[in-house]
Design a protein around this motif. Structure first.
Motif, PDB file in Angstrom:
ATOM      1  N   GLY A   1      -3.224  63.442  16.471  1.00  0.00           N
ATOM      2  CA  GLY A   1      -3.012  62.629  15.155  1.00  0.00           C
ATOM      3  C   GLY A   1      -4.352  62.798  14.355  1.00  0.00           C
ATOM      4  O   GLY A   1      -5.427  62.294  14.238  1.00  0.00           O
ATOM      5  N   LEU A   2      -3.916  64.137  13.375  1.00  0.00           N
ATOM      6  CA  LEU A   2      -5.167  64.566  12.693  1.00  0.00           C
ATOM      7  C   LEU A   2      -5.684  63.636  11.742  1.00  0.00           C
ATOM      8  O   LEU A   2      -7.113  63.488  11.877  1.00  0.00           O
ATOM      9  N   LEU A   3      -4.936  62.952  10.829  1.00  0.00           N
ATOM     10  CA  LEU A   3      -5.450  61.951   9.938  1.00  0.00           C
ATOM     11  C   LEU A   3      -6.347  60.919  10.438  1.00  0.00           C
ATOM     12  O   LEU A   3      -7.426  60.479  10.225  1.00  0.00           O
ATOM     13  N   GLU A   4      -6.039  60.295  11.620  1.00  0.00           N
ATOM     14  CA  GLU A   4      -6.470  59.167  12.387  1.00  0.00           C
ATOM     15  C   GLU A   4      -7.845  59.350  12.876  1.00  0.00           C
ATOM     16  O   GLU A   4      -8.940  59.099  12.771  1.00  0.00           O
ATOM     17  N   ARG A   5      -7.722  60.811  13.595  1.00  0.00           N
ATOM     18  CA  ARG A   5      -8.989  61.493  14.394  1.00  0.00           C
ATOM     19  C   ARG A   5     -10.207  61.632  13.256  1.00  0.00           C
ATOM     20  O   ARG A   5     -10.956  61.403  13.467  1.00  0.00           O
TER      21      ARG A   5
END
Lengths: 512, 358
Positions: free
Chosen positions: A188-192
């Motif tokens: 989950g790119l944005l959250e990470r």
């Protein structure tokens, strides 16, 4: 088993010394500007009682809400740079695209999107261009920024781009403090990326905070192992915890909820923990904080990592009230309450002053708030009631009335009745619930790595065995270990049935 | 007949679409962010009644194709969806009257909106599944035996592919899936163009409205502290199958799909039983203590017991408190032709379809 639990809030520093389940000593002192002298004062008090217990202190557990407070208040954050290695993907949604405006402004980021990253099978998305990273690094250096978050597509599966980019950045900025997204977050790119950016913004604060604790313990002559409490109610060695402040985000409220459960004997209730700067509302289920299933918002930012389900409110005993507009918060005088609040001789109107004026609590010099217009006092209290009721309502998951336990130094701000609450409970020692919860915290062990050349069952068993060994090495009693979570992600198209396995176990501290 | 889709409808559409995604279709969050940003730029989308299409109008059928997990890392950019439509228009030499989504379930419910916002065309209030499915031959258009070509596929690295002809829906799926997997298991596609007449005859109609209203019902139930799971059941005429806690999840990414199973241990009235949910991108079959109790094409949804929100096959986790519900499938999917295309055998389960609603 002798343990010292310390909780450093924005306003008060609490400490307890417990022997088994007996509270030998407890104290609440104001948090000082340097953190250190407040911790020292609290430590001196409880450590002074150690002669009344037969054996030396086994462990010191410290919980702090400093990091969450910084994010919620949008204060004490440092300027960061974001480097996302993902182009040509994601251009329409740059780093921090879903952050609240004021937090983004507080972090004032320099944002770079560069080519590279990985596919789901670990192969390159497009080749990473070292010159793009170098150019970004030079701009970051020229802006005087030293804390940098680096993210890349699929970095939890293949760390290569993030690691290489970090080397390049370090060659340009030798003193760079770099947070790599794969060390904290999950797919989950944005959250990470969000977690990494928050962590980057808290680097300086993390370092100064842990150093201050360490100094205080040394000066108090306490040589026992020193842990920081973590989001899931477990503890981590302080040195490790210093580099990952995000893992301590919810430790304060987590500890206070565990403390509240212990103090009331209730296992299912709502808990509101009122500190000096913020309050948190959470839900006890079976004696433990309800875990957030998925995305957790921290200061309005989406994150995906292990957190309890909590709703923070910018309301505490030191929250500033604007005398002109009667607007409450979000700023707080925090640890300066004993000099800045009206009742303590200061010039700033706080929620505590209004509470004293209304007779909810007796502290400081009541005469100093005599001049407050009763209508203004009542209106301010009504606003506080609304804030509490609103948040309580949001966190409730059923229409049925449930008990509400009020803990923390500012618990007097919680009204006697709250719509939807069957009762509002206040308990003895509620002011040090955090410190009690911290003192009782357990040790965890975690393994998070790629296994190959074995079946899924074998991989899970191997990971669990290693996690248990890690926990034991960290001071856990092997017989008490329980598996908290098991997660595995197969890495397709890699030979040998490779899979990333994450196992976390928890247990009690072993008697030495 | 056109109606502007207001900004306030974006969240309900995403919530409802995620439930109708039956575990797949991808979490609509990224698409929602993209659509909000387009609205913030002042762009607006009109929704068109399918019955208002002229017989010879051309309709573009768009979707982001690929594994949902990939979409969480390789964030979709609306320009590629729009590009897929343009590539198809260039190939056909004819403009599209409107745009529709291939599936109303999950992220792709918003794909038509993203392309439409950029290209300034209306979105047709219909889709071709009434839910989400992993493969191209699992659409109402395939069940209607309509032509399955051409198809355009756009990759972020300036790779553009047109499949000009395919021998069958299955061949189109195999060829386009191969290309999609090759470019990283995610690509923007414009499926076989449809005429207004075909959409009127074979589309699953008014599903944009259905998803939006379902989402609104859940959001409103949460606000009232009513049971949001009950709100889903009431709104869709669904059945609660099982309530419990997730105790194991196994996943494999093979052939561009996410396959696996989720094991749930019963609580409350279901204590002592276990349900295993098998999935291929979407939940396919529910086995209760080893016996199949519910299956595609009935919509199997795994809902968060507290929030009523959908839980996806790529995000389901150990320890989650969940409720398994079944919602009725669109009528077309339960006909013999429908069951042949999307029944349990289409997913490799040698089971006769038995609806929980029959």
């Amino acid at each position: 088993m002798k343990r010292i639990g310390i909780d450093v809030g924005g306003t008060n520093t609490d400490a307890v010394l417990i022997d088994g389940e007996t509270i030998v000593a407890s104290i609440k002192v104001p948090t000082t500007q340097d953190v250190l002298s407040g911790v020292k004062a609290a430590l001196a008090h409880v450590a002074g009682h150690r002669d009344s217990v037969a054996s030396p202190i086994d462990a010191v557990m410290i919980g702090t809400t400093h990091f969450t407070n910084a994010v919620v208040e949008r204060a004490r954050l440092e300027r960061v740079a974001a480097i996302r290695i993902a182009l040509p993907t994601g251009a329409s949604l740059p780093p921090m695209c879903d952050w609240p405006e004021d937090l983004r402004a507080a972090v004032d980021p320099l944002i770079f999107m560069v080519h590279g990253g990985h596919e789901y099978d670990g192969s390159p998305l497009v080749p990473m261009v070292p010159d793009e990273i170098r150019e970004a690094a030079m701009k970051i250096r020229d802006a005087g920024i030293t804390s940098i978050a680096i993210s890349a597509t699929f970095s939890p599966l293949t760390t290569e781009c993030e690691v290489k980019a970090a080397e390049i950045v370090r060659s340009v900025i030798p003193d760079a403090r770099i947070t790599l997204s794969h060390t904290l977050g999950r797919i989950g790119l944005l959250e990470r990326e969000n977690v990494a950016l928050l962590n980057a913004a808290l680097q300086s604060l993390g370092k100064t905070t842990v150093q201050a604790f360490s100094d205080a313990l040394r000066e108090a002559g306490v040589t026992a192992p020193f842990f920081l409490t973590q989001n899931d109610g477990t503890v981590a060695l302080a040195d490790v915890a210093a580099t990952n402040p995000v893992h301590s985000f919810a430790s304060g409220p987590t500890n206070s909820m565990r403390g509240a459960a212990w103090l009331t004997g209730l296992t299912d209730a709502m808990v509101v923990d009122v500190g000096g700067t913020t309050s948190d509302i959470g839900c006890l289920a079976g004696g433990f904080p309800r875990e957030a299933n998925n995305i957790v918002h921290v200061g309005g930012v989406r994150t995906l990592f292990r957190m309890p389900d909590l709703l923070p409110i910018a309301l505490g005993g030191g929250t500033i009230i604007d005398p002109a507009t009667s607007k409450i918060g979000p700023r707080s005088v925090g640890y300066r309450i004993l000099t800045e609040a009206l009742v303590f001789g200061g010039e700033t109107l706080t929620t505590s002053d209004v509470a004293v004026a209304a007779g909810l609590i007796d502290m400081g010099d009541r005469d100093r708030v005599k001049g407050l217009d009763p209508a203004f006092v009542e209106a301010s209290l009504a606003r506080i009631r609304d804030m509490v009721a609103d948040s309580f309502d949001q966190m409730k998951t059923s229409a049925e009335d449930v008990p509400l336990i009020a803990v923390g130094g500012g618990a007097f701000l919680i009204p006697e009745t709250v719509p939807g609450a069957s009762e509002v409970l206040r308990v003895e020692n509620a002011g040090v619930a955090n410190a009690l919860g911290a003192a009782m915290a357990q040790v965890s062990g975690e393994v998070d790595q790629v296994f190959s050349g074995m079946s899924r069952d074998e991989a899970l068993a191997k990971a669990e065995a290693e996690a248990r060994n890690t926990a034991v090495a960290s001071g856990a009693d092997r017989a008490s270990l329980k598996t908290l979570e098991v997660e595995d992600i197969p890495i397709a198209y890699l030979p040998g049935g490779a899979r990333r396995v994450r196992v976390r176990v928890i247990g009690d501290i072993a008697f030495s | 007949m056109l109606q502007e889709f207001s900004e306030e409808n974006i969240e309900p559409l995403a919530t409802g679409a995620w439930i109708l995604g039956t575990g797949g279709g991808g979490n609509p969050y990224i698409s929602t962010l993209n659509l909000r940003r387009l609205y913030a730029e002042g762009r607006r989308v009109q929704v068109m009644d399918p019955m208002a299409l002229e017989d010879d109008d051309m309709v573009a059928v768009v979707s982001n194709m690929g594994a949902p997990l990939v979409g969480q890392e390789r964030l979709g950019d609306p320009v590629h969806l729009a590009r897929a439509v343009e590539v198809m228009e260039d190939y056909l030499g004819k403009p599209f009257r409107a745009i529709m989504s291939v599936e109303i379930g999950g992220s792709n419910a918003l794909s038509s909106f993203l392309a439409a916002a950029i290209l300034d065309r209306p979105v047709v209030n219909a889709d071709a599944m009434g839910r989400a499915y992993p493969e191209a031959q699992m659409t109402s258009f395939a069940i209607g035996n309509l032509p399955m070509f051409p198809l355009s596929l756009v990759d972020v690295r300036d790779n553009e592919v047109i499949v000009t002809r395919a021998a069958s829906w299955t061949w189109m799926e195999r060829i386009s899936r191969k290309v999609c997997t090759e470019v990283g298991s995610t690509a923007a596609t414009c499926k076989a163009p449809r005429t207004g007449r075909e959409v009127k005859e074979w589309g699953i109609h008014y599903t944009v409205t259905k998803a939006t209203e379902l989402g609104r019902a859940v959001i409103e139930a949460r606000a009232r502290h009513d049971d949001p799971v009950q709100a889903v059941l009431d709104h869709e005429g669904g059945k609660q199958l099982f309530r419990g806690k997730v105790i194991d999840v196994a996943r494999e990414t093979t052939g561009g799909f996410l396959r696996g199973r989720t094991l749930i241990e019963g609580i409350d009235a279901d204590k002592g039983s276990r349900v295993e949910l098998a999935f291929q991108n979407e939940w396919a079959v529910a086995f209760r203590d080893g016996e199949p109790v519910a299956m595609t094409p009935d919509l199997l949804c795994l809902l968060d017991t507290v929030s009523g929100g959908a839980i996806g096959t790529e995000s389901v986790r150990y320890g989650q408190r969940v409720t398994v519900v079944a919602l009725p499938a669109p009528e077309l999917l339960t006909t013999p032709a429908g069951i042949a295309a999307v029944g349990p055998r289409a997913f490799g389960y040698d089971i006769d379809f038995r609806s929980v609603f029959s």
